[in-house]
Design a protein around this motif. Structure first.
Motif, PDB file in Angstrom:
ATOM      1  N   GLY A 171      22.922  55.361  39.172  1.00  0.00           N
ATOM      2  CA  GLY A 171      23.025  54.053  38.539  1.00  0.00           C
ATOM      3  C   GLY A 171      21.761  53.228  38.738  1.00  0.00           C
ATOM      4  O   GLY A 171      21.285  52.553  37.804  1.00  0.00           O
ATOM      5  N   LEU A 172      21.209  53.262  39.952  1.00  0.00           N
ATOM      6  CA  LEU A 172      19.975  52.528  40.231  1.00  0.00           C
ATOM      7  C   LEU A 172      18.828  53.088  39.387  1.00  0.00           C
ATOM      8  O   LEU A 172      18.034  52.326  38.811  1.00  0.00           O
ATOM      9  CB  LEU A 172      19.645  52.610  41.720  1.00  0.00           C
ATOM     10  N   ARG A 175      19.104  51.831  35.847  1.00  0.00           N
ATOM     11  CA  ARG A 175      18.709  50.429  35.692  1.00  0.00           C
ATOM     12  C   ARG A 175      17.191  50.278  35.733  1.00  0.00           C
ATOM     13  O   ARG A 175      16.609  49.507  34.954  1.00  0.00           O
ATOM     14  CB  ARG A 175      19.373  49.582  36.780  1.00  0.00           C
ATOM     15  N   GLY A 178      15.691  51.496  32.643  1.00  0.00           N
ATOM     16  CA  GLY A 178      15.976  50.560  31.561  1.00  0.00           C
ATOM     17  C   GLY A 178      15.133  49.302  31.595  1.00  0.00           C
ATOM     18  O   GLY A 178      15.301  48.422  30.745  1.00  0.00           O
ATOM     19  N   ALA A 180      14.679  47.205  34.433  1.00  0.00           N
ATOM     20  CA  ALA A 180      15.089  46.168  35.375  1.00  0.00           C
ATOM     21  C   ALA A 180      14.003  45.924  36.422  1.00  0.00           C
ATOM     22  O   ALA A 180      13.306  46.843  36.851  1.00  0.00           O
ATOM     23  CB  ALA A 180      16.382  46.578  36.075  1.00  0.00           C
TER      24      ALA A 180
END
Length: 214
Positions: A171-172, A175, A178, A180
Motif C-alpha cells: 500500500g505504501l 501511494r 502515485g 504522494a
C-alpha cells in the motif's frame, strides 16, 4: 538497530544545529516517547555519545542573556550524514526491525529520492516473502495451526504478521508511486516537522523536568 540513533541524527539534521532540549522537544512532538524508548536521559546520552564518535559536532554556546547555564548545540558531521543515511536505508529495507525503527525510517524517508525509497521498500517485500516461505516450509497455513498443536499458533502468528506487513508495504509503495509526498530532489515544499526554538510543544510530557544538557 536502535531507533534513538536514527531519531536523534534526523532531528539534529533537520535543524542544522540544535541543542538537547530542541531535540527532545521534536521527538515528543512526533510522539516518539509513546512509540519508542526515547526518554530525555537517553536523548542526552545519545547526543554526547555521538559527539564522542564524531558523527555529531558539539558547539559550545554562551549562556543566554536571561542567565541560564551554557548549552551545547550539535551539528551533524560528514560522518554523521553518512551514518544517518546508512541507518535510514537499512531500516526501510529490513523486514525484521522493531516497530519504532520502522516508524523512524518512515518519518525520514522523504530525505531520500522517491525511486530509491521504492527500491528499498521492494527489497523489504522480497525479504518478507522469503521469511514467510521459510515458515511455510514447515507449516501449512491452509491446514490451520492445530496441525502442530498449540505450537502451531506461533507459526500462524508469523505467517499472519508477514502477510499484514506485506500488505501494508504494498500500500505504501502504491501511494508513493502515485505521487504522494515530496521526496529529495523534487523541489516541492518539504514537510516541516520540527519546532522552532522556543515554540510551545502541545505534546510535551508532563512530570519532572529533564536534566539540563551541558
Amino acid at each position: 538497530m536502535s531507533a534513538i540513533r536514527l531519531l536523534v541524527l534526523g532531528a539534529v539534521r533537520q535543524h542544522g544545529r540544535a541543542h538537547g532540549y530542541q531535540v527532545r522537544n521534536d521527538l515528543e512532538f512526533w510522539g516518539a516517547h509513546e512509540w519508542s524508548n526515547t526518554k530525555p536521559g537517553s536523548i542526552y546520552h545519545a547526543l554526547k555519545q555521538m559527539a564522542k564518535q564524531g558523527v555529531l559536532h558539539a558547539h559550545e554556546v554562551a549562556p543566554s542573556a536571561a542567565g541560564g547555564p551554557p548549552r551545547t548545540e550539535y551539528e551533524v558531521t560528514d560522518a554523521g550524514r553518512a551514518e544517518y543515511f546508512r541507518l535510514l536505508r537499512e531500516a526501510l529495507a529490513a523486514y525484521d526491525q522493531k516497530t519504532d525503527v520502522l516508524s523512524a525510517a518512515i518519518g525520514f524517508m522523504v530525505d531520500l529520492p522517491r525511486a530509491e525509497v521504492l527500491e528499498l521498500l521492494g527489497e523489504r517485500l522480497s525479504k518478507l516473502a522469503g521469511w514467510r516461505s521459510s515458515v511455510t516450509d514447515y507449516y501449512e497455513p491452509e491446514a490451520g495451526p492445530g496441525q502442530l498443536g498449540h505450537i502451531g499458533e506461533i507459526m500462524h502468528m508469523w505467517v499472519h504478521s508477514a502477510d499484514a506487513e506485506a500488505e501494508w508495504t504494498r500500500g505504501l509503495i502504491a501511494r508513493i508511486e502515485g505521487g504522494a509526498y515530496s521526496f529529495a530532489g523534487e523541489g516541492g515544499e518539504p514537510f516541516v516537522g520540527v519546532l522552532a526554538d522556543g515554540e510551545e510543544n502541545p505534546y510535551a510530557q508532563s512530570g519532572p523536568s529533564a536534566p539540563s544538557c551541558p
